[in-house]
Enzyme design. Structure first.
Site, PDB file in Angstrom:
ATOM      1  CD  GLU A 186      -2.953   1.311   2.372  1.00  0.00           C
ATOM      2  OE1 GLU A 186      -2.869   0.310   3.123  1.00  0.00           O
ATOM      3  OE2 GLU A 186      -3.739   2.344   2.332  1.00  0.00           O
ATOM      4  N   GLY A 193       3.503   2.544  10.565  1.00  0.00           N
ATOM      5  CA  GLY A 193       3.109   1.769  11.704  1.00  0.00           C
ATOM      6  C   GLY A 193       3.120   0.180  11.457  1.00  0.00           C
ATOM      7  CG  MET A 227       0.375  -3.337   4.973  1.00  0.00           C
ATOM      8  SD  MET A 227      -0.579  -1.731   4.402  1.00  0.00           S
ATOM      9  CE  MET A 227      -1.880  -2.606   3.340  1.00  0.00           C
ATOM     10  CD  GLU A 228      -4.700  -1.848   5.789  1.00  0.00           C
ATOM     11  OE1 GLU A 228      -3.774  -1.547   6.539  1.00  0.00           O
ATOM     12  OE2 GLU A 228      -5.507  -1.112   5.050  1.00  0.00           O
ATOM     13  CG  ASN A 229       0.090  -6.897   4.137  1.00  0.00           C
ATOM     14  OD1 ASN A 229      -0.053  -5.856   3.244  1.00  0.00           O
ATOM     15  ND2 ASN A 229       0.868  -6.826   4.959  1.00  0.00           N
ATOM     16  CG  HIS A 237      -5.924   0.732  12.712  1.00  0.00           C
ATOM     17  ND1 HIS A 237      -6.680   2.201  12.522  1.00  0.00           N
ATOM     18  CD2 HIS A 237      -5.517   0.822  11.505  1.00  0.00           C
ATOM     19  CE1 HIS A 237      -6.443   2.419  11.459  1.00  0.00           C
ATOM     20  NE2 HIS A 237      -5.663   1.703  10.699  1.00  0.00           N
ATOM     21  CD  GLU A 238      -2.696  -1.684  10.748  1.00  0.00           C
ATOM     22  OE1 GLU A 238      -3.174  -2.152   9.629  1.00  0.00           O
ATOM     23  OE2 GLU A 238      -2.109  -0.569  11.055  1.00  0.00           O
ATOM     24  CG  HIS A 292      -7.379  -1.815   8.323  1.00  0.00           C
ATOM     25  ND1 HIS A 292      -8.451  -0.724   7.602  1.00  0.00           N
ATOM     26  CD2 HIS A 292      -6.352  -1.060   8.563  1.00  0.00           C
ATOM     27  CE1 HIS A 292      -7.817   0.376   7.699  1.00  0.00           C
ATOM     28  NE2 HIS A 292      -6.431   0.284   8.242  1.00  0.00           N
TER      29      HIS A 292
END
Ligand code: B3K
Ligand code: ZN
Length: 873
Positions: free
Chosen positions: A124, A263, A265-267, A299-300, A303
């Protein structure tokens, strides 16, 4: 000077993709300096037009391109620095490509790169195009199968979804095949290969499915992933309860890496985290780290639904996933840690980062309409203001309609890439309300100014409130319309007791006034005593509020407002005014004493939460003051803040010492909110005491540092010693380095602490530290710890009258831009606000921006921010 001006991408030019990709099979032959990537895409034309196939691809060494099994000749396709173009393709076909890439040379940390000897990815927003040719845009959703082969030293081979197969190859290497059943845009693709330890756990979801949870970390660090694992499990349960959202795969993995541009990443199914936001134990992490880990893990994870299952149609819609997901993680943290304290912290962060953005040349709407580099739009406006907009939506339509709207959104858009309009439509439908005026919150940049004047009529027992709003111009938006602003209101009497009142014939203690015009008057009846107005409770809208309240009203609120946000806010207002008066050469000693008295009474309140008291005892920051009155003079502000802190130290000495001694931790460390709150209060008490540095305080701070049984207290002691300065500090600093030199995350703290050095020698210290063997520009954590913290967190020394602080920052930005434009651009913000400072300082800041823009070969990332910072509105 650069010759061509890069052209912006515009929302108005959005067109659906010309081709869709149903499936993609990726085959990685992983070698650090020469990785081969073969891709097989099942493509189909989307629409009638006979357009050529154009795929994104950058820094790829082409090996071959084939359509339906036939290798194309060089005259049948073109490859340039940005695209692969094949003019003639059928309506549906299979494209096979092979490229070579060099992960070891990738210091931009975007695409496939190496960190600590392991392969990892960050796609991203537009990193996938550095891995293979693909329509690199979020509205092309495909099913991925990923095969990777590597030497066995790369012990773990991970990608999104489920592991289908793994084993040895004939030549003694090993392989794994992963399949992700959920269609996703390429920005959610991830791959990790390397030696990693794992912490395993599992959770049974609301429908009774068992999900395996795995957190992969550097060898030997699995114990430090325990808190993140606990936070993950709590997040998963919370999302089931609060939003009815269940996890969908049988496996959820997180990997921690040390070299990461931001910070986390929500892969899909394989989150990748900056290790600073994942690893924690009492000895090496502070309470703030624990808090951040909890919220970022949440948060992740959140997502997975707001971002992965439902994604963005284009990058202009970024707030659709980010603002919403921040709102979700803030709500989670409020449930975990207490609503008022969480709200205060969130608002502090909003004001520090987003309000300053809004007051500068980089102001932009929550949904921008053009950009050069989307990487530059991962901003506080998209994230934090984006979350505020959702919070207001919930306030306006009420929690039930809000939940109904969310349910509808999940049901309607699952598996799709969509827009903010489609999202808001769900709430309009669920609530039966016309939300078209509300949409302006997404399109209009800037912080609204709200003013409230009150008129009390004792005979008629009415309170009339005149509310006005003004929306200051921002770059490109000279004229604004009024926004619908929810203002939560309550009334107190002079003794701090709640006054009930009637609104529209309904008796109540609290009401929400919606100011949706430039001006409105609201009449509250049945008000039987002269009231003190408590407005914008809970910070019900992201605005700057002014009222005709007098200091005496603020004292009432500080002592007794049942809305804890406003109780805190009243104290901040009083302190801010006193410091600004002093900075302007008009110190008000009588009221400084009065303020100190009131803070003392608040600290003595046995019923109040220590975490809240710590916030109450913390003065507004220098940056906060610089935003409040312009032109800002950082040196005068620093002196004024130090003076008020010293006043508190003197006036409250006995109370502060009592707190410091009495709150000493006993027994085992717990990171929970209650214990963290006690530590916060104790450390804040010490920090205030340090403003009055007599021998006993130095001893107290030294003792605090030496006795510290956890990193929160060690940093608290060190920081108090730094504020006093001198030998005790230098000794503790050296001791700290010796003790922690093999722990990168702790050494980041050591750098960051010194970057905040308030003494006059700070700039020299920081310059010296750039030559320290442990300083590393290529590692974003280390770079931000020293350079970012100095520029953004030490205003008095960054704004050195000589301009040397600015030159230092510009030199760093230019050096880093040569290999990591994303991270270089993120350092630029402190220079962007040059118009807010005194003319002498502003001119020097502008000079550095001009030097940056003129640099040959500057990245688009830095160019965009620096040129916008210089532009005439
Ligand atoms: N979505 C990522 C941020 C990606 C930043 C790209 N420049 C992390 C997050 O917001 O959850
Ligand atoms: Zn996010």
């Amino acid at each position: 000077m650069r010759t061509e001006t890069p052209q912006p991408i515009r929302l108005a030019n959005y067109r659906p993709p010309a081709f869709l990709v149903d499936t993609i099979e990726l085959d990685f032959d992983l070698k650090p300096s020469a990785t081969r990537v073969r891709a097989k895409l099942a493509l189909r034309r989307n629409g009638e037009h006979a357009e050529p196939l154009v795929l994104n691809g950058e820094r790829l060494t082409p090996i071959s391109v084939a359509v339906d099994g036939r290798t194309l000749g060089e005259d049948e396709r073109t490859i340039d620095a940005e695209f692969l173009t094949v003019p003639n393709v059928p309506d549906a076909f299979v494209l096979e490509t092979e490229v070579e890439i060099d992960p070891a040379a990738n210091k931009a940390l975007d695409g496939l790169y190496m960190s600590g000897g392991r392969f990892c990815t960050q796609c991203e927003a537009e990193g996938f195009r550095k891995i293979t040719w693909f329509p690199d845009r979020p509205d092309v959703l495909a099913r991925y199968t990923v095969r990777m082969t590597a030497d066995k030293g790369f012990q773990r081979l991970l990608s999104n979804g489920n592991l289908m197969e793994s084993g040895e190859t004939a030549d003694g290497r090993h392989f794994a095949v992963w399949n992700d059943p959920f269609p996703k845009p390429c920005y959610l693709f991830a791959l990790v290969a390397g030696e990693l330890d794992v912490l395993e756990d599992s959770l049974v979801t609301m429908s009774g499915r068992k999900v395996d949870l795995r957190i992969y970390v550097d060898p030997g660090m699995a114990g430090r992933a325990a808190y993140a694992m606990d936070a993950l499990k709590r997040s998963m349960k919370w999302d089931e309860e609060a939003f009815g959202r269940e996890y969908d795969l049988d496996l959820f993995m997180i990997v921690a890496v040390r070299d990461f541009n931001f910070g986390a990443m929500e892969n899909k199914g394989l989150n990748i985290f900056n290790s600073s936001l994942l690893l924690a134990d009492p000895a090496t992490a502070t309470d703030f780290d624990y808090e951040r880990i909890e919220s970022v893990v949440a948060h992740e994870y959140f997502h997975n639904w707001t971002g992965d299952r439902i994604t963005c149609r284009d990058w202009f819609q970024l707030c659709l996933k980010e603002g919403l997901t921040v709102f979700r993680d803030q709500s989670f943290s409020a449930d975990m840690r207490g609503e008022a304290v969480q709200r205060i912290k969130d608002v502090k962060a909003l004001r520090a980062r987003q309000f300053s953005e809004d007051q500068g040349p980089l102001a932009h709407p929550v949904r921008p309409s053009s950009y050069l580099k989307i990487d530059n739009f991962y901003t506080a406006t998209i994230y934090e203001k984006g979350a505020e907009v959702i919070r207001m939506l919930k306030t306006l339509i009420g929690p039930d309609a809000f939940r109904k709207g969310m349910d509808l959104y999940f049901e309607r858009w699952d598996g799709h890439a969509t827009t903010v309009e489609a999202f808001i439509d769900c709430f309009a439908e669920a609530s039966g309300r016309d939300l078209s005026a509300f949409f302006a919150w997404y399109e209009q940049a800037g912080t609204p100014r709200i003013d409230i004047k009150s008129r009390y009529d004792a005979a008629a027992r009415t309170l009339e409130l005149d509310l006005t709003q003004t929306n200051p111009a921002t770059p490109g938006q000279p004229n604004k319309k009024p926004l619908p602003v929810p203002v939560r209101i309550g009334l107190l009497d002079g003794d701090g007791r709640t006054i009930a009142f009637d609104r529209d014939g309904q008796a109540t203690d609290e009401t929400v006034v919606v100011l949706d015009a430039a001006k409105t008057t609201v009449r509250l009846t049945g008000v039987d005593r002269e009231p003190v107005l408590s407005a914008l409770r809970g910070f019900s809208a992201p605005v700057v509020l002014t009222t005709d309240a007098e200091p005496k009203d603020r004292y009432v609120q500080l002592a007794a407002d049942p809305d804890l946000f406003n109780r805190w806010e009243a104290g901040q207002d009083l302190a801010r005014e006193l410091m600004l008066a002093r900075a302007a050469g008009r110190p008000d000693e009588v009221n400084e004493e009065r303020y100190a008295d009131a803070v003392g009474r608040a600290l003595a309140d046995q019923a109040a939460d220590p975490a809240f008291k710590a916030l109450l005892l913390t003065l507004p920051t220098e940056s906060d003051l610089a935003l409040a009155r312009q032109p800002a003079d950082p040196a005068a502000i620093h002196a004024a803040r130090e003076a008020l802190r010293a006043r508190l130290a003197l006036h409250l000495e006995e109370e502060l010492k009592r707190l410091h001694t009495g709150l000493q931790g006993v027994g085992e460390f717990s990171p929970d909110a209650a214990e963290a709150g006690r530590r916060a209060l104790r450390n804040t008490a010490l920090e205030v005491l340090a403003a009055n540095p007599h021998a006993e305080t130095v001893e107290r701070a030294r003792g605090h540092y030496e006795a510290a049984g956890n990193m929160t207290d060690a940093m608290g002691g060190l920081s108090a010693l730094m504020s006093i300065g001198g030998e005790a500090f230098e000794n503790a600093l050296a001791d700290f380095y010796e003790r922690w030199k093999s722990e990168p995350l702790v050494i980041d703290k050591w750098f960051a602490l010194q970057a905040r050095d308030p003494s006059e020698g700070a700039l020299g210290r920081v310059l010296g530290l750039t030559a320290h063997p442990a300083f590393d520009q290529k590692n974003p954590n280390r770079l931000r710890a020293l350079v970012g913290t100095f520029a953004a967190g030490n205003p008095a020394r960054f704004h050195d009258p000589s301009g040397a602080g600015y030159t230092f920052l510009a030199d760093q930005i230019l050096a880093v831009d040569a290999f990591n434009p994303m991270t270089a651009a993120r350092l630029l913000e402190p220079l962007g606000g040059w118009r807010r400072y005194t003319p002498e300082l502003g001119a020097r800041m502008r000079g550095e921006l001009e030097r940056i823009v003129a640099r040959e070969g500057l990245s688009k990332n830095v160019y965009e921010l620096a040129s916008r910072a210089l532009a005439d509105d």
